[in-house]
Write an enzyme that holds these catalytic residues in place. Structure first.
Site, PDB file in Angstrom:
ATOM      1  N   ASP A  46       0.843  -1.195   0.000  1.00  0.00           N
ATOM      2  CA  ASP A  46       0.000   0.000   0.000  1.00  0.00           C
ATOM      3  C   ASP A  46       0.876   1.242   0.000  1.00  0.00           C
ATOM      4  O   ASP A  46       2.089   1.174   0.229  1.00  0.00           O
ATOM      5  CB  ASP A  46      -0.938  -0.008   1.213  1.00  0.00           C
ATOM      6  CG  ASP A  46      -0.170  -0.163   2.521  1.00  0.00           C
ATOM      7  OD1 ASP A  46       0.542   0.780   2.895  1.00  0.00           O
ATOM      8  OD2 ASP A  46      -0.260  -1.233   3.163  1.00  0.00           O
TER       9      ASP A  46
ATOM     10  N   GLU B 112      21.438 -22.140 -19.124  1.00  0.00           N
ATOM     11  CA  GLU B 112      20.615 -21.285 -18.256  1.00  0.00           C
ATOM     12  C   GLU B 112      21.463 -20.190 -17.615  1.00  0.00           C
ATOM     13  O   GLU B 112      21.025 -19.047 -17.475  1.00  0.00           O
ATOM     14  CB  GLU B 112      19.946 -22.128 -17.162  1.00  0.00           C
ATOM     15  CG  GLU B 112      18.813 -23.000 -17.687  1.00  0.00           C
ATOM     16  CD  GLU B 112      18.294 -23.987 -16.644  1.00  0.00           C
ATOM     17  OE1 GLU B 112      17.122 -24.371 -16.749  1.00  0.00           O
ATOM     18  OE2 GLU B 112      19.067 -24.400 -15.747  1.00  0.00           O
TER      19      GLU B 112
END
Ligand code: DGJ
Length: 729
Positions: free
Chosen positions: A532, A612
């Protein structure tokens, strides 16, 4: 710009694209007369037409005028208990038990700069103006100051309210909302951002029906389930067209957003601290401040609404030194090791990550006390030397020797019953120690309303943080508040504990900031359970969700983007199959999605194949080159969240529109699909852009006709397009 016309009493708050207007009427009721696209100083109180509406009460001073009723008037700060039967902003009980506050206009004050709210988060910075409107209920001795902050350039209006008990007896606030917004049309949609642990802030849109619709939290945190940000919009509003209003509460505790479509088809939105179990007693002379709320309006759809909020959050809420600065690419130990590690494991992980260009090693949960699982030791903030001989100091030194910085996980607000701290201070947890208390993740919540509890936690953590010279803290919070009761307050003031807890969290966060001004702090609450604007005043980034699956993250991060900028969203590449939904998405797609936020990894780099490793090395390098687009760029949703299609796409464009990064991820795969093009947004139509590996294209053409996408080759494919304006193009 704030304009007050002393003759007519009209008050206009003007930003670049919007106008907010109010006016006290002849009886001193502060009416809300307009909020929307910018207009001049036209007095829109003339749109309010008095009418005799049966069953709508008339205040005592209406002088027999049956057309005058608070039940039908649009107001800035409506109170319960009198004639207004809609959702109120204020509910109060006075000393005699009566409960009908009646606030009337007394005066106002304008000043340069932004008001501050000591102890509470608030927007700040240059270019603000403040308006304070004074209201009073003389009969009951209650005063209210309505604060308005106007950021003309950011198109933002903030609000807060301060109450003063100016009477002789106690006054009990039972509901003190931060914001009321009245809209003349009830024919609106309400958009809320909802979900659960692992699937936070997914947008939901629906017709505002007659009656009251609400979202909120009574969990003591803003919550995974709903967010203190809501949107009201016209039914035809989309990304790039239509009227919408975003309302945001800068608060990290329990909140309530209520939208009402009333009997005469007008809409009212109130937003503030959740009234459930909230009460605040003011002795004569005392005051209470309700947290700040912010409003943004766009006449051109959700896109500009979000970009205005993003800019305001980046430039006027998040504080230095991390406001617009790149944050280190990190690796976090959690999904790689959980509680199973020793110093050598951690170090070899750090070594492997450093070789790939990762800059910060974060040791997550499990480094302290007897913390071998999540059932014990919260509160025992001393380093477990069985796992980490030489303590964090030794580990941090070895990590630094690799050229990396060192970060640490903490969960300061919690206590395990199986801990030395609990054995010494069972009364430090919320709830009476002699009565049953609910456990969640086998832990209790520390009573952060108490200064002595906060002081203990601070001193314990200070020793650890200073000892290892920690560069980054992940501040976690892994349960909701229950049995909310503090041993430090009398029975009749227990309604203050929820809010005092939040104030305590803010106080400790502020103390962290002051003590370690350069330390990067990331917020977290079991993923995104406390995401928030209140938190963003103290921390520049928040862990968006424990779900790092890139397909679910499209909706989590995409939903979050309606209010909060990418720079606020911590996002990591995690192992496959995903720990929460079992999905296997490619490393490329996991990288594409995580790179639309504060980027990092949360896997064991030692387990990567050479191929990777090469992909990771390239991702890290690319992020370091393009970080400005993520942290400072304008964010465009290229697909509509309310009409999901086979892919989700977004773009981040530099403010001068010379560079852009567009990304697309397929959510549904099928054979024999169409050959797709992606239409961009936010480019300069006059400029020509070199598309990485794809030739030179005109900005206007890329936006109107689109760019051809390569054929889909597998499940959950992703495409990244990097565009750079060609000199002289
Ligand atoms: C919840 C967080 O969201 C995770 O990332 C991790 O830090 C765990 N807590 C550790 O207990």
């Amino acid at each position: 710009m704030i304009i007050y016309d002393e003759t007519t009493g009209l008050i206009g708050l003007h930003t670049r694209h919007t106008t907010y207007q109010m006016k006290a009427d002849a009886r001193g009721v502060l009416l809300h007369t307009y909020y929307g696209p910018r207009i001049g100083q036209d007095d829109l109180s003339r749109l309010i037409r008095p009418a005799d509406r049966g069953f709508s009460a008339n205040p005592a001073d209406a002088g027999g005028d049956r057309r005058y009723s608070l039940d039908t008037l649009p107001q800035e700060y409506p109170c319960a208990g009198g004639g207004d039967m809609r959702v109120p902003a204020l509910e109060v009980a006075f000393a005699d038990g009566s409960a009908a506050p009646d606030l009337r206009f007394v005066g106002l004050e304008r000043r340069e700069g932004k008001y501050a709210l000591p102890g509470l988060p608030a927007f700040h910075g240059e270019g603000w103006e403040t308006l304070v409107v004074r209201l009073a209920d003389e009969a009951n001795g209650l005063r209210a100051e309505l604060y308005y902050g106007v950021a003309e350039e950011h198109d933002l209006i903030t609000r807060a309210v301060r109450f003063v008990n100016a009477g002789g007896g106690p006054v009990r606030l039972e509901r003190a909302m931060s914001l009321c917004l009245e809209l003349p049309e009830g024919d609106m949609d309400l958009v809320t951002f909802d979900g659960a642990y692992g699937m936070e802030r997914v947008p939901h849109r629906g017709t505002l029906r007659p009656g009251v619709q609400s979202v909120g939290s009574v969990r003591g945190a803003s919550s995974h389930q709903h967010n203190p940000f809501v949107v009201l919009c016209r039914p035809d509003t989309g990304e790039d067209h239509g009227l919408c209003y975003g309302a945001m509460l800068l608060y990290s505790g329990s909140f309530l957003a209520e939208a009402e479509r009333d009997q005469f088809d007008t809409a009212r939105l109130v937003l503030g601290i959740h009234p459930r179990r909230f009460s605040w007693t003011l002795a004569p002379g005392e005051s209470f401040t309700a947290p700040e709320a912010a409003l943004v309006c766009s006449g051109e759809g959700f896109g500009p609404m979000s970009r205005r909020l993003h800019r305001a959050i980046r430039e006027c809420l998040v504080r230095d030194p991390y406001a617009g600065r790149r944050r280190p690419v990190l690796i976090n130990s959690w999904e790689a090791a959980y509680f199973r590690f020793d110093a050598d494991t951690l170090l070899s992980m750090a070594e492997a990550a450093a070789a790939l260009g990762v800059e910060l090693f974060v040791l997550d949960d499990g480094w302290f006390g007897e913390r071998d699982c999540d059932r014990r030791a919260l509160g025992d903030w001393w380093v477990n030397e069985k796992k980490l001989p030489g303590g964090l100091t030794a580990l941090a030194e070895r990590v630094r020797a690799l050229g990396m910085r060192f970060g640490l996980w903490i969960e300061p607000e919690m206590i395990s019953e199986d801990s030395d701290l609990y054995r010494a201070h069972p009364d430090w947890a919320l709830g009476p120690a002699e009565k049953p208390r609910s456990r969640s993740r086998d832990q209790l919540v520390l009573d952060f309303s108490r200064a002595d509890v906060r002081e203990h936690v601070f001193q314990a953590l200070r020793a650890v943080i200073d000892g290892a010279d920690v560069d980054y803290i992940k501040w976690d919070m892994n349960r909701s508040l229950t049995e909310v009761w503090s041993a430090s307050l009398p029975a009749d003031r227990q309604g203050e504990v929820y809010h005092r807890y939040v104030l305590g969290v803010y106080e400790l966060l502020e103390r962290f900031r002051q003590t370690w001004p350069d330390m990067l702090i990331e917020g977290c609450a079991g993923g995104g359970g406390r995401f928030d604007a209140g938190m963003l005043y103290y921390v520049p980034q928040i862990w968006c969700s424990d779900n790092s699956d890139p397909i679910d993250r499209l909706f989590i991060q995409g939903g979050t983007s309606f209010a909060y900028p990418p720079s606020a969203m911590a996002a990591h590449v995690a192992p496959v199959p995903n720990a929460l939904n079992g999905r296997v998405a490619s490393l490329q797609t996991r990288g594409t999605v995580a790179m639309a936020g504060a980027f990092g990894y949360e896997l064991d780099p030692r387990s990567l194949t050479p191929e990777e490793r090469e992909t990771v090395r390239r991702q890290v390098e690319t992020y370091k080159q393009r970080w400005q687009l993520v942290y400072q760029g304008d964010y465009y949703r290229l697909t509509d969240f309310f009409r999901p299609g086979p892919y989700v796409a977004w773009a981040m464009v530099s403010p001068d529109r010379s560079r852009a990064l567009a990304c697309l991820v397929y959510t549904q795969n099928r054979a024999a699909g169409p050959l797709r093009t992606l239409c961009l947004k936010g480019l300069d139509p006059e400029k020509r852009y070199r598309v990485d590996g794809g030739g030179i294209w005109g900005g206007a053409a890329l936006m109107a006709a689109g760019y051809p996408l390569p054929p889909q080759t597998g499940d959950y494919d992703s495409v990244t397009l990097y565009l750079e304006a060609v000199k002289g193009g």
